[in-house]
Design an enzyme around this catalytic site. Structure first.
Site, PDB file in Angstrom:
ATOM      1  N   ASN A 175     -11.727   1.024  -7.624  1.00 16.30           N
ATOM      2  CA  ASN A 175     -12.334   0.451  -8.214  1.00 16.30           C
ATOM      3  C   ASN A 175     -12.493  -0.117  -9.855  1.00 16.30           C
ATOM      4  O   ASN A 175     -14.054  -0.050  -9.828  1.00 16.30           O
ATOM      5  CB  ASN A 175     -12.835  -1.055  -7.494  1.00 16.30           C
ATOM      6  CG  ASN A 175     -11.401  -2.070  -6.325  1.00 16.30           C
ATOM      7  OD1 ASN A 175     -11.477  -1.478  -6.348  1.00 16.30           O
ATOM      8  ND2 ASN A 175     -12.845  -1.130  -5.845  1.00 16.30           N
TER       9      ASN A 175
ATOM     10  N   TYR B   8       3.504   6.058  -5.554  1.00 10.60           N
ATOM     11  CA  TYR B   8       1.836   5.885  -5.736  1.00 10.60           C
ATOM     12  C   TYR B   8       0.866   7.459  -4.880  1.00 10.60           C
ATOM     13  O   TYR B   8       0.434   8.189  -5.321  1.00 10.60           O
ATOM     14  CB  TYR B   8       1.461   4.758  -6.318  1.00 10.60           C
ATOM     15  CG  TYR B   8       0.345   5.031  -7.058  1.00 10.60           C
ATOM     16  CD1 TYR B   8       0.152   5.427  -8.437  1.00 10.60           C
ATOM     17  CD2 TYR B   8      -0.665   4.524  -6.130  1.00 10.60           C
ATOM     18  CE1 TYR B   8      -0.973   5.725  -9.384  1.00 10.60           C
ATOM     19  CE2 TYR B   8      -2.180   4.777  -7.158  1.00 10.60           C
ATOM     20  CZ  TYR B   8      -2.309   5.276  -8.015  1.00 10.60           C
ATOM     21  OH  TYR B   8      -3.660   5.603  -9.134  1.00 10.60           O
TER      22      TYR B   8
END
Length: 193
Positions: free
Chosen positions: A174, A145
């Site tokens: 985040n 990824y």
């Protein structure tokens, strides 16, 4: 003005779609709903939505020609590190090949776009200890990824330079907020807290 948002029914994409609609843009969404949900898009009745996979090259080319978007926001991705480890070829086809195919089509057809934005990830930094992270911080991608995200950033920026395309990349860190599903395996620790 018209904007195309791939992954527009996902958590981040749907917030972007709502913002673009509020700004008065015509918005086109492409999402295969593997991680998204049409109910995430508050202005569903005001946007054009295609439930389709960005890997469908013929569909995406036809869509670009018919819709002629001014802005392209490429948010579609398999956003799971675990998935990329278990299914690297499949996640690569979404996280890198689909982006490359779109850029190549834009280049070959001289599609007149104002901006192509690719969304990357803080995963490109790996576990490097330096804080705070900056755009020019070292990278150490540790999963398929992260490797795909970083390599695709480089493709997007290189296409911008080599072929005079208006490209830009952003790295998310985040991400959390209203409407996020904290029980989703793709939600970060902040949404759970």
């Amino acid at each position: 003005m018209k904007a195309l948002v791939t992954g527009g029914a996902g958590f981040i994409g749907s917030h972007l779609v709502d913002h673009l609609v509020a700004e008065g843009l015509d918005v086109v969404v492409v999402d295969n709903l593997s991680m998204g949900d049409l109910h995430n898009v508050k202005h569903r009745d005001e946007v054009t939505i295609y439930v389709e996979d960005v890997r469908n090259e013929k569909f995406m080319q036809q869509l670009l020609q018919e819709e002629q978007p001014d802005y392209i926001y490429f948010l579609a991705a398999v956003a799971s590190v675990a998935d990329s480890i278990e299914r690297p070829a499949e996640t690569h086809s979404v996280n890198q090949t689909a982006v490359f195919n779109m850029l190549e089509y834009i280049r070959k057809t001289n599609l007149p776009i104002k901006q192509f934005l690719f969304t990357s990830s803080a995963a490109v930094y790996g576990n490097l200890p330096e804080l705070p992270k900056k755009e020019d911080s070292r990278v150490d991608p540790l999963s398929p990824y992260a490797i795909d995200k970083y390599a695709t950033e480089r493709f997007v920026l290189a296409y911008g330079e080599l072929y005079d395309l208006p490209t830009v990349c952003v790295r998310f860190f985040n991400v959390y907020g209203p409407g996020q599903n904290p029980s989703s395996p793709y939600s970060g620790v902040l949404s759970i807290l």
